[in-house]
Design a protein around this motif. Structure first.
Motif, mmCIF file in Angstrom:
data_model
loop_
_atom_site.group_PDB
_atom_site.id
_atom_site.type_symbol
_atom_site.label_atom_id
_atom_site.label_comp_id
_atom_site.label_asym_id
_atom_site.label_seq_id
_atom_site.Cartn_x
_atom_site.Cartn_y
_atom_site.Cartn_z
ATOM 1 N N ARG A 42 -27.991 -47.238 4.020
ATOM 2 C CA ARG A 42 -27.218 -47.808 2.909
ATOM 3 C C ARG A 42 -26.052 -46.889 2.551
ATOM 4 N NH1 ARG A 42 -29.015 -51.536 -0.975
ATOM 5 N NH2 ARG A 42 -27.509 -51.744 -2.676
ATOM 6 N N ILE A 43 -26.320 -45.602 2.489
ATOM 7 C CA ILE A 43 -25.266 -44.643 2.158
ATOM 8 C C ILE A 43 -24.183 -44.641 3.237
ATOM 9 C CG2 ILE A 43 -24.796 -42.169 1.913
ATOM 10 C CD1 ILE A 43 -27.556 -42.005 0.476
ATOM 11 N N ALA A 44 -24.584 -44.707 4.504
ATOM 12 C CA ALA A 44 -23.602 -44.730 5.591
ATOM 13 C C ALA A 44 -22.726 -45.975 5.525
ATOM 14 C CB ALA A 44 -24.317 -44.657 6.937
ATOM 15 N N LEU A 45 -23.333 -47.136 5.256
ATOM 16 C CA LEU A 45 -22.562 -48.379 5.163
ATOM 17 C C LEU A 45 -21.599 -48.339 3.983
ATOM 18 C CD1 LEU A 45 -25.347 -50.996 5.965
ATOM 19 C CD2 LEU A 45 -23.305 -50.539 7.352
ATOM 20 N N LEU A 72 -11.228 -43.645 8.044
ATOM 21 C CA LEU A 72 -12.026 -44.805 8.450
ATOM 22 C C LEU A 72 -12.462 -44.674 9.912
ATOM 23 C CD1 LEU A 72 -13.184 -47.621 7.902
ATOM 24 C CD2 LEU A 72 -10.915 -48.566 8.452
ATOM 25 N N GLN A 73 -11.546 -44.317 10.778
ATOM 26 C CA GLN A 73 -11.873 -44.158 12.197
ATOM 27 C C GLN A 73 -12.966 -43.108 12.398
ATOM 28 O OE1 GLN A 73 -7.842 -43.316 13.527
ATOM 29 N NE2 GLN A 73 -7.810 -45.218 14.700
ATOM 30 N N ASP A 74 -12.886 -42.021 11.651
ATOM 31 C CA ASP A 74 -13.855 -40.939 11.799
ATOM 32 C C ASP A 74 -15.261 -41.374 11.401
ATOM 33 O OD1 ASP A 74 -11.863 -39.270 12.652
ATOM 34 O OD2 ASP A 74 -11.643 -38.198 10.743
ATOM 35 N N TRP A 75 -15.358 -42.360 10.498
ATOM 36 C CA TRP A 75 -16.676 -42.745 10.003
ATOM 37 C C TRP A 75 -17.350 -43.811 10.860
ATOM 38 C CZ3 TRP A 75 -19.598 -39.914 7.267
ATOM 39 C CH2 TRP A 75 -20.786 -40.430 6.743
ATOM 40 N N ILE A 76 -16.623 -44.522 11.668
ATOM 41 C CA ILE A 76 -17.208 -45.601 12.460
ATOM 42 C C ILE A 76 -18.422 -45.133 13.272
ATOM 43 C CG2 ILE A 76 -16.783 -47.275 14.312
ATOM 44 C CD1 ILE A 76 -15.514 -48.008 11.602
ATOM 45 N N PRO A 77 -18.374 -43.954 13.918
ATOM 46 C CA PRO A 77 -19.558 -43.529 14.695
ATOM 47 C C PRO A 77 -20.799 -43.260 13.845
ATOM 48 C CG PRO A 77 -17.586 -42.329 15.384
ATOM 49 C CD PRO A 77 -17.224 -43.056 14.133
ATOM 50 N N PRO A 125 -20.174 -34.683 7.003
ATOM 51 C CA PRO A 125 -21.426 -35.442 7.029
ATOM 52 C C PRO A 125 -22.655 -34.532 6.962
ATOM 53 C CG PRO A 125 -19.891 -36.337 8.640
ATOM 54 C CD PRO A 125 -19.283 -35.055 8.115
ATOM 55 N N ASP A 126 -22.537 -33.336 7.514
ATOM 56 C CA ASP A 126 -23.644 -32.378 7.463
ATOM 57 C C ASP A 126 -24.011 -32.042 6.022
ATOM 58 O OD1 ASP A 126 -25.370 -30.108 8.657
ATOM 59 O OD2 ASP A 126 -24.005 -29.025 7.313
ATOM 60 N N LEU A 127 -23.010 -31.902 5.166
ATOM 61 C CA LEU A 127 -23.280 -31.598 3.758
ATOM 62 C C LEU A 127 -24.017 -32.751 3.096
ATOM 63 C CD1 LEU A 127 -23.031 -29.904 1.214
ATOM 64 C CD2 LEU A 127 -20.727 -30.861 0.891
ATOM 65 N N THR A 128 -23.606 -33.979 3.377
ATOM 66 C CA THR A 128 -24.292 -35.137 2.796
ATOM 67 C C THR A 128 -25.751 -35.169 3.223
ATOM 68 O OG1 THR A 128 -22.218 -36.395 2.821
ATOM 69 C CG2 THR A 128 -24.244 -37.651 2.562
ATOM 70 N N ARG A 180 -12.955 -55.341 14.750
ATOM 71 C CA ARG A 180 -14.315 -55.818 14.977
ATOM 72 C C ARG A 180 -15.326 -54.965 14.211
ATOM 73 N NH1 ARG A 180 -17.137 -56.665 20.945
ATOM 74 N NH2 ARG A 180 -19.176 -57.376 20.188
ATOM 75 N N ALA A 181 -15.155 -53.643 14.260
ATOM 76 C CA ALA A 181 -16.065 -52.753 13.545
ATOM 77 C C ALA A 181 -15.971 -52.959 12.043
ATOM 78 C CB ALA A 181 -15.767 -51.295 13.900
ATOM 79 N N ALA A 182 -14.743 -53.163 11.535
ATOM 80 C CA ALA A 182 -14.563 -53.386 10.098
ATOM 81 C C ALA A 182 -15.204 -54.698 9.659
ATOM 82 C CB ALA A 182 -13.073 -53.385 9.765
ATOM 83 N N THR A 183 -15.097 -55.726 10.489
ATOM 84 C CA THR A 183 -15.697 -57.020 10.158
ATOM 85 C C THR A 183 -17.216 -56.911 10.107
ATOM 86 O OG1 THR A 183 -13.841 -58.179 11.177
ATOM 87 C CG2 THR A 183 -15.883 -59.422 10.876
#
Length: 290
Positions: free
Chosen positions: A252-255, A282-287, A230-233, A164-167
């Motif tokens: 936009r960058i997060a997506l 992928l799982q780590d980035w969903i939040p 993510p802190d570095l980004t 669902r999150a990937a869709t």
């Protein structure tokens, strides 16, 4: 292209450089686009994993000769051997990879200095004269498949809890307008495997592997550092804005970061998914998605 073991890669190197017969060869297993071999901790040889990587290594050798003097961070002087098999090589920059665990141990000052160095590196790349770069053979960045095609490839192997999150991710990316920052020349792959970092001093010594560089959407140049943290980004984006006066679209960058991870999972073999932890990435980035 076929994956080769250290014995085959060593033989290919020695066929071109027989004087290295007594050297110590170490296979570096952390590259996505290339397999790399460290020789005596002083030379790096890279063999493309994919067919698209052959032309990329040729172009990289020409490019680095042009851009090296204009950058605030050291880059290697790469040379190309046409083979077969083809490979590129360069003198090793001092330092080692910077991964998430290493970044977590850095003190505050070192984290901020790294963000400033990488943002300055990106800003310098984005300011380079496009005409000179085209003369060196630089072309468009490799274009991703459409978000719907990325989803279709990944969906059958995704755990049910991620579908669902990937869709939703693919749908949100499909709705994005053209990049408001336009096209820039960038590295587009500044993850920790492509950094030469001095952990003792907490300093960046250089950036390498320009094989995937080219003219592409500005915001895509901010995706790879999230593999370090993510802190570095976040720090890099703030510093880049201060240097350039441009405003970055963080959503936009997060997506796009999520879409890249979905794409890498979908196109990988089962062995690569396990080796590079692509499902966990992928799982780590969903939040972090908006």
């Amino acid at each position: 292209m076929a994956e080769a073991g250290l014995t085959a890669l060593r033989a290919a190197i020695l066929a071109a450089f027989p004087d290295l017969a007594d050297a110590r060869f170490t296979l570096l297993t952390d590259g996505w686009e290339s397999q790399a071999v460290d020789v005596d901790d002083r030379l790096i040889f890279r063999f493309p994993r994919f067919e698209r990587g052959v032309a990329a290594l040729q172009r990289e050798a020409r490019l680095l000769a042009v851009i090296g003097p204009a950058l605030p961070v050291a880059v290697p002087r790469t040379r190309f051997h046409p083979g077969p098999p083809c490979f590129a090589w360069h003198a090793k920059l001092p330092g080692t990879s910077l991964l998430a665990a290493g970044y977590a141990r850095l003190p505050e000052a070192a984290r901020q200095r790294l963000a400033e160095d990488l943002a300055g590196f990106q800003a310098a790349l984005h300011r380079l004269d496009p005409a000179l770069l085209r003369q060196a053979g630089v072309g468009p960045l490799w274009e991703w498949p459409a978000p719907g095609a990325i989803l279709q490839q990944a969906l059958p192997r995704l755990p049910a809890g991620l579908r669902r999150a990937a869709t939703r991710l693919a749908g949100d990316c499909a709705a994005l307008p053209p990049d408001p920052g336009g096209l820039v020349f960038g590295h587009f792959d500044t993850h920790g495997w492509n950094l030469a970092f001095d952990h003792a001093a907490g300093r960046l010594h250089g950036v390498f592997d320009f094989g995937t560089s080219g003219f592409g959407p500005l915001h895509r140049d901010f995706l790879a550092p999230s593999f370090i943290a993510p802190d570095l980004t976040r720090r890099m984006m703030a510093q880049y804005e201060a240097l350039t006066g441009l405003r970055l679209d963080r959503d936009r960058i997060a997506l796009l970061t999520g879409l890249q991870r979905l794409m890498e999972f979908g196109e990988a073999t089962e062995a690569q998914i396990a080796e590079f932890g692509l499902l966990q990435n992928l799982q780590d980035w969903i939040p972090h998605l908006p």
